[in-house]
Design an enzyme around this catalytic site. Structure first.
Site, PDB file in Angstrom:
ATOM      1  N   ASP A  12       0.879  -1.159   0.000  1.00 60.18           N
ATOM      2  CA  ASP A  12       0.000   0.000   0.000  1.00 60.18           C
ATOM      3  C   ASP A  12       0.926   1.221   0.000  1.00 60.18           C
ATOM      4  O   ASP A  12       2.123   1.089   0.290  1.00 60.18           O
ATOM      5  CB  ASP A  12      -0.877  -0.045   1.263  1.00 60.18           C
ATOM      6  CG  ASP A  12      -1.730   1.185   1.419  1.00 60.18           C
ATOM      7  OD1 ASP A  12      -2.318   1.631   0.415  1.00 60.18           O
ATOM      8  OD2 ASP A  12      -1.808   1.717   2.551  1.00 60.18           O
ATOM      9  N   ASP A  14      -0.211   5.024   0.997  1.00 62.19           N
ATOM     10  CA  ASP A  14      -0.520   6.005   2.045  1.00 62.19           C
ATOM     11  C   ASP A  14      -0.485   5.340   3.422  1.00 62.19           C
ATOM     12  O   ASP A  14      -1.293   4.454   3.705  1.00 62.19           O
ATOM     13  CB  ASP A  14      -1.916   6.602   1.798  1.00 62.19           C
ATOM     14  CG  ASP A  14      -1.996   7.361   0.484  1.00 62.19           C
ATOM     15  OD1 ASP A  14      -1.092   8.163   0.210  1.00 62.19           O
ATOM     16  OD2 ASP A  14      -2.965   7.142  -0.270  1.00 62.19           O
ATOM     17  N   GLY A  49      -7.692   3.627   3.299  1.00 66.37           N
ATOM     18  CA  GLY A  49      -7.680   2.590   2.265  1.00 66.37           C
ATOM     19  C   GLY A  49      -8.868   2.662   1.323  1.00 66.37           C
ATOM     20  O   GLY A  49      -8.886   2.031   0.273  1.00 66.37           O
ATOM     21  N   ARG A  52     -11.829   7.555  -3.045  1.00 68.33           N
ATOM     22  CA  ARG A  52     -12.277   8.938  -2.807  1.00 68.33           C
ATOM     23  C   ARG A  52     -13.805   9.060  -2.676  1.00 68.33           C
ATOM     24  O   ARG A  52     -14.305   9.615  -1.694  1.00 68.33           O
ATOM     25  CB  ARG A  52     -11.777   9.832  -3.958  1.00 68.33           C
ATOM     26  CG  ARG A  52     -11.732  11.288  -3.602  1.00 68.33           C
ATOM     27  CD  ARG A  52     -11.232  12.113  -4.787  1.00 68.33           C
ATOM     28  NE  ARG A  52      -9.893  11.751  -5.236  1.00 68.33           N
ATOM     29  CZ  ARG A  52      -9.334  12.170  -6.361  1.00 68.33           C
ATOM     30  NH1 ARG A  52      -9.983  12.984  -7.160  1.00 68.33           N
ATOM     31  NH2 ARG A  52      -8.111  11.776  -6.699  1.00 68.33           N
ATOM     32  N   SER A 121      -5.254   5.245  -4.246  1.00 66.96           N
ATOM     33  CA  SER A 121      -5.134   6.664  -4.561  1.00 66.96           C
ATOM     34  C   SER A 121      -4.815   6.947  -6.024  1.00 66.96           C
ATOM     35  O   SER A 121      -3.871   6.397  -6.594  1.00 66.96           O
ATOM     36  CB  SER A 121      -4.042   7.302  -3.695  1.00 66.96           C
ATOM     37  OG  SER A 121      -3.849   8.638  -4.094  1.00 66.96           O
ATOM     38  N   ASN A 123      -3.582   9.574  -6.832  1.00 66.58           N
ATOM     39  CA  ASN A 123      -2.360  10.388  -6.750  1.00 66.58           C
ATOM     40  C   ASN A 123      -1.118   9.528  -6.499  1.00 66.58           C
ATOM     41  O   ASN A 123      -0.029  10.073  -6.249  1.00 66.58           O
ATOM     42  CB  ASN A 123      -2.499  11.404  -5.614  1.00 66.58           C
ATOM     43  CG  ASN A 123      -3.596  12.422  -5.883  1.00 66.58           C
ATOM     44  OD1 ASN A 123      -3.482  13.231  -6.807  1.00 66.58           O
ATOM     45  ND2 ASN A 123      -4.673  12.368  -5.122  1.00 66.58           N
ATOM     46  N   ASP A 175      -1.717  -0.420   6.114  1.00 69.09           N
ATOM     47  CA  ASP A 175      -1.933   0.263   7.402  1.00 69.09           C
ATOM     48  C   ASP A 175      -3.419   0.382   7.728  1.00 69.09           C
ATOM     49  O   ASP A 175      -3.762   0.925   8.780  1.00 69.09           O
ATOM     50  CB  ASP A 175      -1.321   1.675   7.388  1.00 69.09           C
ATOM     51  CG  ASP A 175      -2.093   2.602   6.472  1.00 69.09           C
ATOM     52  OD1 ASP A 175      -2.432   2.175   5.350  1.00 69.09           O
ATOM     53  OD2 ASP A 175      -2.379   3.739   6.875  1.00 69.09           O
TER      54      ASP A 175
HETATM   55  C1  BG6 Z   1      -6.009   5.580  -0.071  1.00 67.41           C
HETATM   56  C2  BG6 Z   1      -6.085   6.364   1.217  1.00 67.41           C
HETATM   57  O1  BG6 Z   1      -4.691   5.133  -0.267  1.00 67.41           O
HETATM   58  O2  BG6 Z   1      -6.380   6.399  -1.183  1.00 67.41           O
HETATM   59  C3  BG6 Z   1      -7.448   7.015   1.380  1.00 67.41           C
HETATM   60  O3  BG6 Z   1      -5.841   5.475   2.299  1.00 67.41           O
HETATM   61  C4  BG6 Z   1      -7.775   7.848   0.142  1.00 67.41           C
HETATM   62  O4  BG6 Z   1      -7.441   7.819   2.542  1.00 67.41           O
HETATM   63  C5  BG6 Z   1      -7.695   6.945  -1.089  1.00 67.41           C
HETATM   64  O5  BG6 Z   1      -9.084   8.410   0.259  1.00 67.41           O
HETATM   65  C6  BG6 Z   1      -8.029   7.682  -2.397  1.00 67.41           C
HETATM   66  O6  BG6 Z   1      -7.039   8.642  -2.645  1.00 67.41           O
HETATM   67  P1  BG6 Z   1      -7.130   9.758  -3.786  1.00 67.41           P
HETATM   68  O7  BG6 Z   1      -5.761  10.393  -3.770  1.00 67.41           O
HETATM   69  O8  BG6 Z   1      -7.434   9.057  -5.073  1.00 67.41           O
HETATM   70  O9  BG6 Z   1      -8.215  10.674  -3.388  1.00 67.41           O
HETATM   71 MG    MG Z   2      -2.915   3.083   3.546  1.00 73.89          MG
END
Ligand code: BG6
Ligand code: MG
Length: 223
Positions: A12, A14, A49, A52, A121, A123, A175
């Site tokens: 993972d 984040d 995890g 969005r 994510s 991002n 996590d």
């Molecule tokens: C996960 C995070 O990795 O990504 C979440 O644990 C987050 O908290 C999710 O909401 C989506 O991320 P993003 O950057 O696409 O909004």
């Molecule tokens: Mg995580």
């Protein structure tokens, strides 16, 4: 028959590779305050995890506000949170990689163990580049191609397929409770980083990333 080491390790991002879980928390909290739906760290555990839009639905549900906004308005709210988040991660540097992670990535490469990333994510690629860890990964799953949010195993299964390793030969590192559930549903061994009470479905829970090593991986794998 198990080998002493996994053939692939699926990370993972984040909260495992860097502390960006905290940035997600602060960005959601800011949006929550604007919507008059305050929440604490305990509630935030249920967002970790989770992708969005599903995170937004969980927050709205906490404030019994799921029907207060149209789909277009919800998309705009999620984009607003993302703007807060993206602004807060602009200054990430390689110094923000959590302890022990780079050594582990190097050891995995040296032992020819595949390395993949299974983050929810969108991002993830940007964050990995800022941290300068992207080059260690054989594959980073594009979250935009994942239909079902963790705890569904899809993102971990996609990562395993991309590096050509059977799920039973993979270890996943997470996590989040939803992430550990996703790893276990994918048929993989799970190492969790954080609170053992929250992450008790994992095969091994470590308090922090400095405890990660090839030895801890093989310990979990030969269980
Ligand atoms: C996960 C995070 O990795 O990504 C979440 O644990 C987050 O908290 C999710 O909401 C989506 O991320 P993003 O950057 O696409 O909004
Ligand atoms: Mg995580």
């Amino acid at each position: 028959m198990s080998t002493p080491y996994p053939q692939a390790v699926i990370f993972d991002l984040d909260g495992v590779i860097t502390d960006s879980a905290e940035h997600h928390f602060l960005a959601w909290q800011q949006l929550g305050q604007e919507l008059s739906i305050p929440f604490d760290r305990q509630f935030n555990e249920t967002l970790k995890g989770v992708n969005r839009m599903d995170s937004l639905e969980r927050i709205l549900s906490l404030g019994q506000a799921n029907d207060r906004y149209s789909e277009t308005e919800k998309t705009a709210l999620a984009e607003k949170k993302n703007r807060y988040y993206v602004e807060s991660i602009q200054h990430l540097t390689p110094q923000d990689v959590l302890p022990g992670i780079i050594d582990l990535l190097k050891d995995l490469r040296q032992n020819k163990i595949k390395i993949a990333m299974a983050s929810a994510s969108k991002n993830a690629q940007f964050v990995s580049e800022r941290l300068e860890v992207d080059h260690y990964f054989d594959h980073i799953v594009d979250a935009a191609t994942v239909e079902k949010s963790k705890p569904h195993p899809e993102v971990f299964l996609k990562a395993a397929t991309a590096v050509g390793v059977a799920p039973t030969d993979c270890v996943g590192i997470e996590d989040a409770a939803a992430g550990v559930e996703a790893i276990k549903s994918a048929g993989m061994r799970a190492i969790a980083i954080g609170d053992a009470d929250i992450l008790n479905a994992a095969d091994l829970v470590l308090t922090d990333t400095s405890k990660l090593s090839l030895t801890t991986l093989s310990g979990v794998f030969s269980k």
